[in-house]
Design an enzyme around this catalytic site. Sequence first.
Site, PDB file in Angstrom:
ATOM      1  N   HIS A  24     -16.593 -23.417  82.255  1.00  0.00           N
ATOM      2  CA  HIS A  24     -18.059 -23.520  82.227  1.00  0.00           C
ATOM      3  C   HIS A  24     -18.652 -22.199  82.713  1.00  0.00           C
ATOM      4  O   HIS A  24     -18.112 -21.554  83.607  1.00  0.00           O
ATOM      5  CB  HIS A  24     -18.557 -24.672  83.096  1.00  0.00           C
ATOM      6  CG  HIS A  24     -20.017 -24.928  82.873  1.00  0.00           C
ATOM      7  ND1 HIS A  24     -20.987 -24.204  83.508  1.00  0.00           N
ATOM      8  CD2 HIS A  24     -20.653 -25.787  82.039  1.00  0.00           C
ATOM      9  CE1 HIS A  24     -22.176 -24.622  83.065  1.00  0.00           C
ATOM     10  NE2 HIS A  24     -21.999 -25.577  82.193  1.00  0.00           N
ATOM     11  N   GLU A  54     -21.328 -23.088  74.200  1.00  0.00           N
ATOM     12  CA  GLU A  54     -22.476 -23.153  75.096  1.00  0.00           C
ATOM     13  C   GLU A  54     -22.987 -21.738  75.341  1.00  0.00           C
ATOM     14  O   GLU A  54     -22.502 -21.059  76.257  1.00  0.00           O
ATOM     15  CB  GLU A  54     -22.076 -23.769  76.441  1.00  0.00           C
ATOM     16  CG  GLU A  54     -21.446 -25.132  76.325  1.00  0.00           C
ATOM     17  CD  GLU A  54     -21.633 -25.964  77.590  1.00  0.00           C
ATOM     18  OE1 GLU A  54     -22.079 -27.096  77.459  1.00  0.00           O
ATOM     19  OE2 GLU A  54     -21.354 -25.454  78.699  1.00  0.00           O
TER      20      GLU A  54
HETATM   21  P1  13P Z   1     -28.180 -28.192  80.422  1.00  0.00           P
HETATM   22  O1  13P Z   1     -28.090 -29.283  79.386  1.00  0.00           O
HETATM   23  O2  13P Z   1     -28.830 -28.639  81.694  1.00  0.00           O
HETATM   24  O3  13P Z   1     -28.743 -26.917  79.866  1.00  0.00           O
HETATM   25  O4  13P Z   1     -26.665 -27.856  80.842  1.00  0.00           O
HETATM   26  C1  13P Z   1     -25.728 -27.718  79.819  1.00  0.00           C
HETATM   27  C2  13P Z   1     -24.376 -27.586  80.363  1.00  0.00           C
HETATM   28  O5  13P Z   1     -24.107 -26.829  81.268  1.00  0.00           O
HETATM   29  C3  13P Z   1     -23.351 -28.448  79.766  1.00  0.00           C
HETATM   30  O6  13P Z   1     -22.090 -28.039  80.195  1.00  0.00           O
END
Ligand code: 13P
Length: 267
Positions: A99, A171
Amino acid sequence: MAMRRLVAGTGWKMNIGAAEATRYGSELALRLAQIDVSAVDIFVLPPFTSLVAASAALAATPVAIGGQNMHWEESGAWTGEISAPMLVEAGCRYVELAHSERLYHFAESYELVRRKVDSALRSGLTPIICLGETAQEKGEGRTDDVLLEQVLTSLAGQPDARVADVILAYEPRWAIGGAQAATPDYVAERHAILRNNLKAHRGQDAADRTRIIYGGSVTAENGPQLIAIDDVDGLFVGRAAWTPEGFARIVEIVAGAAQNKGTGQTA
Ligand code: 13P
C-alpha cells in the site's frame, strides 16, 4: 468476455478497533444478507488487533478478512512484526502488500514486497499487491513503465501459473485519500496496458485470469462507472467503506456489475 470473479474490498487503515469491528461486522452481515453477493469475492482488511473480532463477526458470511501488511519471514527476532502464518491463524485469507502509505511512510520497497508475496503464497494467503504511480511519475509520463516494474519485481521468481493467485490493485498514489478518483478513461487505459504487459511478460493465461482492481477515492457515486470498465475487476475502497452501510453499498454496486459483465458463472 472476461470470466474473472469481481472483487469488493476495503482496507480500514488505522481505524476501527476490536469493539467497533464487532459492531461493523454484525451490521455488515445483516446488510449483505439482503443482497445476492454470490458472484463477488469480498474482503475486509482490519488492523491486526481487530482481526479476530472481525473474523468472528463475519464468520457466517461470505466476507473474508485479511491483514494490511506482514513480514516476509515466518517467525524470528523481528520486534513489532506479524508473519503470514500468524495472519492465517487469526482467520485471514488475504494480505495487502505495498500500500502506498507503507511505501511512503515506512520506506518499503518492491524488493521487500517480492519477499512478502512469496511468503504469503507459501502460507496460502492471497496477496493483494498495490501498484501506483506518484504525481511526479505521472507528470513525467512514466506511469505505465512504473506499474510494469512494480508488477514484475513483486512477482519475480513466481512461476507464470501462480500469477493469477494474486490480486493486483491499481491505486494511483495521487488519488488515494484525495478528493477525486482517477477518471474512468484514465483507469481504463492503465488497466488495459497493465493487462497487455502481463500477457507480454507472464503469458496469456496470467493476463486472462489475474484480477486487477482499482482503488483511490472510490465512492458509491463514482463506483458504478469504474467497475463497468472491461479490465477493472473490482473496487478497493478506504473512506467510503468505513461504515457497514458504506461498504454494503459498494458490494451491491460490484454485485450489480457482475450481473452485467456476466462474470458470476465460474469460480
Ligand atoms: P480512499 O478510498 O480513502 O482514497 O483509500 C483508498 C485506499 O487506500 C485503498 O487501499
